[in-house]
Design a protein around this motif. Structure first.
Motif, PDB file in Angstrom:
ATOM      1  N   VAL A  72      -8.464   3.852  -1.124  1.00 25.23           N
ATOM      2  CA  VAL A  72      -7.525   3.727  -2.235  1.00 25.23           C
ATOM      3  C   VAL A  72      -7.812   4.795  -3.289  1.00 25.23           C
ATOM      4  CG1 VAL A  72      -6.609   2.218  -4.026  1.00 25.23           C
ATOM      5  CG2 VAL A  72      -7.360   1.245  -1.841  1.00 25.23           C
ATOM      6  N   ASP A  73      -6.755   5.540  -3.620  1.00 31.58           N
ATOM      7  CA  ASP A  73      -6.829   6.615  -4.610  1.00 31.58           C
ATOM      8  C   ASP A  73      -5.908   6.270  -5.777  1.00 31.58           C
ATOM      9  OD1 ASP A  73      -7.579   9.650  -5.092  1.00 31.58           O
ATOM     10  OD2 ASP A  73      -5.411   9.482  -5.459  1.00 31.58           O
ATOM     11  N   LEU A  74      -6.217   6.793  -6.941  1.00 34.90           N
ATOM     12  CA  LEU A  74      -5.417   6.479  -8.120  1.00 34.90           C
ATOM     13  C   LEU A  74      -3.947   6.850  -7.930  1.00 34.90           C
ATOM     14  CD1 LEU A  74      -5.598   5.350 -11.004  1.00 34.90           C
ATOM     15  CD2 LEU A  74      -6.013   7.691 -11.806  1.00 34.90           C
ATOM     16  N   SER A  75      -3.678   7.927  -7.203  1.00 31.17           N
ATOM     17  CA  SER A  75      -2.289   8.351  -6.982  1.00 31.17           C
ATOM     18  C   SER A  75      -1.522   7.384  -6.100  1.00 31.17           C
ATOM     19  CB  SER A  75      -2.260   9.750  -6.358  1.00 31.17           C
ATOM     20  OG  SER A  75      -2.825   9.734  -5.061  1.00 31.17           O
ATOM     21  N   ASN A  76      -2.207   6.493  -5.389  1.00 29.91           N
ATOM     22  CA  ASN A  76      -1.539   5.514  -4.527  1.00 29.91           C
ATOM     23  C   ASN A  76      -0.868   4.397  -5.323  1.00 29.91           C
ATOM     24  OD1 ASN A  76      -4.406   5.585  -2.294  1.00 29.91           O
ATOM     25  ND2 ASN A  76      -2.622   6.914  -2.272  1.00 29.91           N
ATOM     26  N   LEU A  77      -1.395   4.101  -6.495  1.00 29.50           N
ATOM     27  CA  LEU A  77      -1.020   2.867  -7.187  1.00 29.50           C
ATOM     28  C   LEU A  77       0.395   2.871  -7.741  1.00 29.50           C
ATOM     29  CD1 LEU A  77      -4.371   2.029  -9.019  1.00 29.50           C
ATOM     30  CD2 LEU A  77      -3.647   1.486  -6.695  1.00 29.50           C
ATOM     31  N   GLN A  78       1.047   4.027  -7.771  1.00 31.69           N
ATOM     32  CA  GLN A  78       2.424   4.118  -8.233  1.00 31.69           C
ATOM     33  C   GLN A  78       3.385   3.408  -7.284  1.00 31.69           C
ATOM     34  OE1 GLN A  78       4.117   6.546  -6.178  1.00 31.69           O
ATOM     35  NE2 GLN A  78       5.991   7.113  -7.287  1.00 31.69           N
ATOM     36  N   ARG A  79       2.955   3.159  -6.028  1.00 32.21           N
ATOM     37  CA  ARG A  79       3.873   2.583  -5.047  1.00 32.21           C
ATOM     38  C   ARG A  79       3.206   1.622  -4.072  1.00 32.21           C
ATOM     39  NH1 ARG A  79       1.907   7.196  -4.256  1.00 32.21           N
ATOM     40  NH2 ARG A  79       1.157   7.970  -2.262  1.00 32.21           N
ATOM     41  N   GLN A  80       1.891   1.728  -3.883  1.00 31.80           N
ATOM     42  CA  GLN A  80       1.203   0.939  -2.864  1.00 31.80           C
ATOM     43  C   GLN A  80       0.700  -0.363  -3.483  1.00 31.80           C
ATOM     44  OE1 GLN A  80      -1.594   3.429  -0.697  1.00 31.80           O
ATOM     45  NE2 GLN A  80      -0.126   5.126  -0.608  1.00 31.80           N
ATOM     46  N   ILE A  81       1.606  -1.340  -3.572  1.00 29.99           N
ATOM     47  CA  ILE A  81       1.377  -2.514  -4.412  1.00 29.99           C
ATOM     48  C   ILE A  81       0.371  -3.515  -3.842  1.00 29.99           C
ATOM     49  CG2 ILE A  81       3.616  -2.340  -5.532  1.00 29.99           C
ATOM     50  CD1 ILE A  81       4.596  -4.543  -3.606  1.00 29.99           C
ATOM     51  N   ALA A  82      -0.105  -3.293  -2.633  1.00 32.92           N
ATOM     52  CA  ALA A  82      -1.167  -4.162  -2.110  1.00 32.92           C
ATOM     53  C   ALA A  82      -2.518  -3.816  -2.729  1.00 32.92           C
ATOM     54  CB  ALA A  82      -1.251  -4.038  -0.593  1.00 32.92           C
ATOM     55  N   HIS A  83      -2.601  -2.655  -3.380  1.00 35.08           N
ATOM     56  CA  HIS A  83      -3.855  -2.190  -3.954  1.00 35.08           C
ATOM     57  C   HIS A  83      -3.785  -2.232  -5.475  1.00 35.08           C
ATOM     58  CE1 HIS A  83      -4.342  -0.880   0.139  1.00 35.08           C
ATOM     59  NE2 HIS A  83      -3.374   0.011   0.022  1.00 35.08           N
ATOM     60  N   THR A  84      -4.937  -2.364  -6.104  1.00 38.07           N
ATOM     61  CA  THR A  84      -4.999  -2.435  -7.564  1.00 38.07           C
ATOM     62  C   THR A  84      -6.024  -1.436  -8.082  1.00 38.07           C
ATOM     63  OG1 THR A  84      -6.779  -4.076  -7.637  1.00 38.07           O
ATOM     64  CG2 THR A  84      -4.519  -4.912  -7.428  1.00 38.07           C
ATOM     65  N   THR A  85      -6.061  -1.274  -9.397  1.00 33.31           N
ATOM     66  CA  THR A  85      -7.048  -0.385 -10.005  1.00 33.31           C
ATOM     67  C   THR A  85      -8.464  -0.814  -9.644  1.00 33.31           C
ATOM     68  OG1 THR A  85      -5.526   0.012 -11.849  1.00 33.31           O
ATOM     69  CG2 THR A  85      -7.844   0.584 -12.204  1.00 33.31           C
ATOM     70  N   ALA A  86      -8.669  -2.120  -9.512  1.00 32.32           N
ATOM     71  CA  ALA A  86     -10.008  -2.623  -9.168  1.00 32.32           C
ATOM     72  C   ALA A  86     -10.423  -2.255  -7.752  1.00 32.32           C
ATOM     73  CB  ALA A  86     -10.042  -4.147  -9.335  1.00 32.32           C
ATOM     74  N   SER A  87      -9.462  -1.888  -6.911  1.00 34.30           N
ATOM     75  CA  SER A  87      -9.798  -1.567  -5.522  1.00 34.30           C
ATOM     76  C   SER A  87      -9.919  -0.066  -5.269  1.00 34.30           C
ATOM     77  CB  SER A  87      -8.774  -2.175  -4.568  1.00 34.30           C
ATOM     78  OG  SER A  87      -7.474  -1.671  -4.804  1.00 34.30           O
ATOM     79  N   LEU A  88      -9.938   0.743  -6.311  1.00 38.35           N
ATOM     80  CA  LEU A  88     -10.103   2.181  -6.148  1.00 38.35           C
ATOM     81  C   LEU A  88     -11.368   2.488  -5.352  1.00 38.35           C
ATOM     82  CD1 LEU A  88      -9.078   3.521  -9.682  1.00 38.35           C
ATOM     83  CD2 LEU A  88      -7.813   3.778  -7.531  1.00 38.35           C
ATOM     84  N   ASN A  89     -11.232   3.419  -4.422  1.00 37.62           N
ATOM     85  CA  ASN A  89     -12.313   3.896  -3.550  1.00 37.62           C
ATOM     86  C   ASN A  89     -12.664   2.922  -2.423  1.00 37.62           C
ATOM     87  OD1 ASN A  89     -12.636   6.313  -5.087  1.00 37.62           O
ATOM     88  ND2 ASN A  89     -13.813   5.129  -6.599  1.00 37.62           N
ATOM     89  N   GLN A  90     -12.073   1.735  -2.409  1.00 40.14           N
ATOM     90  CA  GLN A  90     -12.261   0.838  -1.273  1.00 40.14           C
ATOM     91  C   GLN A  90     -11.438   1.348  -0.085  1.00 40.14           C
ATOM     92  OE1 GLN A  90     -11.388  -3.288  -1.973  1.00 40.14           O
ATOM     93  NE2 GLN A  90     -12.524  -3.371  -3.888  1.00 40.14           N
ATOM     94  N   SER A  91     -11.805   0.935   1.120  1.00 43.53           N
ATOM     95  CA  SER A  91     -10.965   1.253   2.265  1.00 43.53           C
ATOM     96  C   SER A  91      -9.632   0.520   2.094  1.00 43.53           C
ATOM     97  CB  SER A  91     -11.636   0.833   3.566  1.00 43.53           C
ATOM     98  OG  SER A  91     -11.616  -0.565   3.713  1.00 43.53           O
ATOM     99  N   LYS A  92      -8.550   1.168   2.520  1.00 44.38           N
ATOM    100  CA  LYS A  92      -7.240   0.552   2.352  1.00 44.38           C
ATOM    101  C   LYS A  92      -7.089  -0.711   3.185  1.00 44.38           C
ATOM    102  CE  LYS A  92      -4.406   4.401   0.789  1.00 44.38           C
ATOM    103  NZ  LYS A  92      -3.226   5.255   1.057  1.00 44.38           N
ATOM    104  N   THR A  93      -7.724  -0.752   4.343  1.00 47.44           N
ATOM    105  CA  THR A  93      -7.614  -1.964   5.157  1.00 47.44           C
ATOM    106  C   THR A  93      -8.281  -3.138   4.454  1.00 47.44           C
ATOM    107  OG1 THR A  93      -9.584  -1.339   6.420  1.00 47.44           O
ATOM    108  CG2 THR A  93      -7.439  -0.741   7.344  1.00 47.44           C
ATOM    109  N   ALA A  94      -9.444  -2.906   3.843  1.00 43.64           N
ATOM    110  CA  ALA A  94     -10.152  -3.986   3.141  1.00 43.64           C
ATOM    111  C   ALA A  94      -9.366  -4.439   1.922  1.00 43.64           C
ATOM    112  CB  ALA A  94     -11.548  -3.525   2.739  1.00 43.64           C
ATOM    113  N   SER A  95      -8.845  -3.477   1.164  1.00 47.16           N
ATOM    114  CA  SER A  95      -8.068  -3.810  -0.029  1.00 47.16           C
ATOM    115  C   SER A  95      -6.799  -4.571   0.341  1.00 47.16           C
ATOM    116  CB  SER A  95      -7.713  -2.527  -0.782  1.00 47.16           C
ATOM    117  OG  SER A  95      -6.831  -2.787  -1.849  1.00 47.16           O
ATOM    118  N   ALA A  96      -6.085  -4.092   1.369  1.00 51.72           N
ATOM    119  CA  ALA A  96      -4.856  -4.753   1.789  1.00 51.72           C
ATOM    120  C   ALA A  96      -5.129  -6.142   2.348  1.00 51.72           C
ATOM    121  CB  ALA A  96      -4.139  -3.890   2.831  1.00 51.72           C
ATOM    122  N   ALA A  97      -6.208  -6.277   3.111  1.00 49.86           N
ATOM    123  CA  ALA A  97      -6.553  -7.586   3.668  1.00 49.86           C
ATOM    124  C   ALA A  97      -6.864  -8.586   2.558  1.00 49.86           C
ATOM    125  CB  ALA A  97      -7.746  -7.455   4.610  1.00 49.86           C
TER     126      ALA A  97
END
Length: 262
Positions: A72-97
């Motif tokens: 998860v990157d900061l530029s993702n958060l404009q559209r990737q609503i499964a992720h949050t600021t708190a999940s920055l740098n986490q793997s996307k699969t872990a954050s989405a799960a």
């Protein structure tokens, strides 16, 4: 998917959670049991995969796999609503799960934190009923489409760029007149021909609309209700607020699906 051998025993929590589904004549208890039994693989936990994942989880799809090798990157958060600021740098699969389980702890979320390759795709895709492609590169799109064709799995494919989106369903193994992905797009464009969202931009809400439509079509395919998008391509122009659907016939000379084994 048919209704044979379905477990129609629902807990009180399930009855309450899915009550608005169960009230629909097109869904009911049998349909909700079909959703609970279904296995759906999502390729890409980004702008399309986020709303898709959240609505499939909320709707009670029993097993949801997520494939993504990114973080998860900061530029993702404009559209990737499964992720949050708190999940920055986490793997996307872990954050989405985590997001999916927060909405519905009754579903099983399986993380596949890697980039799909030709070696891994066949076995992985064969383990699911339906595959939803929300990837952001042509290499993965064609890899997924070809693997779905060989494994005889329904593919629900969506794409977005700037203010536009498109969506279709490919299931030539179930729809004899329906095309495969290569009937529509025989070969990937050359490098640099089509810009990516990282290069050209995308309105965040456009990914939300297309991902939600992708979830709707996936649920329709699981339940066998409504008119499938197989053989049709849905196009949306957000700036013009215009949807249109075009027919996509099966190519009788398609090298991918013209085999009698498909």
């Amino acid at each position: 998917m048919d209704g044979t051998d379905l477990d129609l025993d629902f807990t009180e929590e399930e009855v309450q959670r899915y009550s608005r589904h169960i009230l629909l004549p097109e869904v009911g208890g049998i349909g909700q049991a079909q959703l609970r039994r279904a296995r759906v693989l999502i390729v890409g936990a980004g702008g399309l995969g986020s709303p898709l994942l959240l609505y499939l989880a909320a709707g009670g799809v029993g097993t949801i796999g997520i494939v993504d090798d990114d973080h998860v990157d900061l530029s993702n958060l404009q559209r990737q609503i499964a992720h949050t600021t708190a999940s920055l740098n986490q793997s996307k699969t872990a954050s989405a799960a985590t997001a999916a389980r927060a909405i519905n702890p009754l579903v099983t979320v399986v993380e596949h934190p890697f980039r799909l390759t030709e070696a891994e795709a066949p076995d992985l895709i064969a383990g699911y009923d339906i595959v939803c492609d929300g990837s952001d590169n042509f290499t993965t799109r064609y890899l997924v489409a070809d693997a779905c064709l060989r494994a005889r799995r329904t593919l629900v494919s969506a794409a977005v760029l700037r203010f536009e989106g498109q969506l279709s369903v490919f299931k030539p193994h179930l729809h004899p007149e329906g095309p495969c992905y290569r009937c529509l797009y025989p070969e990937a464009p050359p490098p640099g021909f089509a810009p990516s969202c990282a290069e050209a931009g995308v309105l965040g809400a456009v990914t939300g609309v297309m991902g939600t439509l992708q979830a709707t079509e996936t649920i329709k395919e699981i339940l066998g209700i409504g008119e499938s998008l197989s053989g049709r391509l849905l196009l949306w122009d957000a700036l013009a607020t215009r949807f249109r659907t075009i027919r996509v016939p099966r190519d009788p000379h398609c090298p991918a699906c013209s085999s009698p084994h498909v």
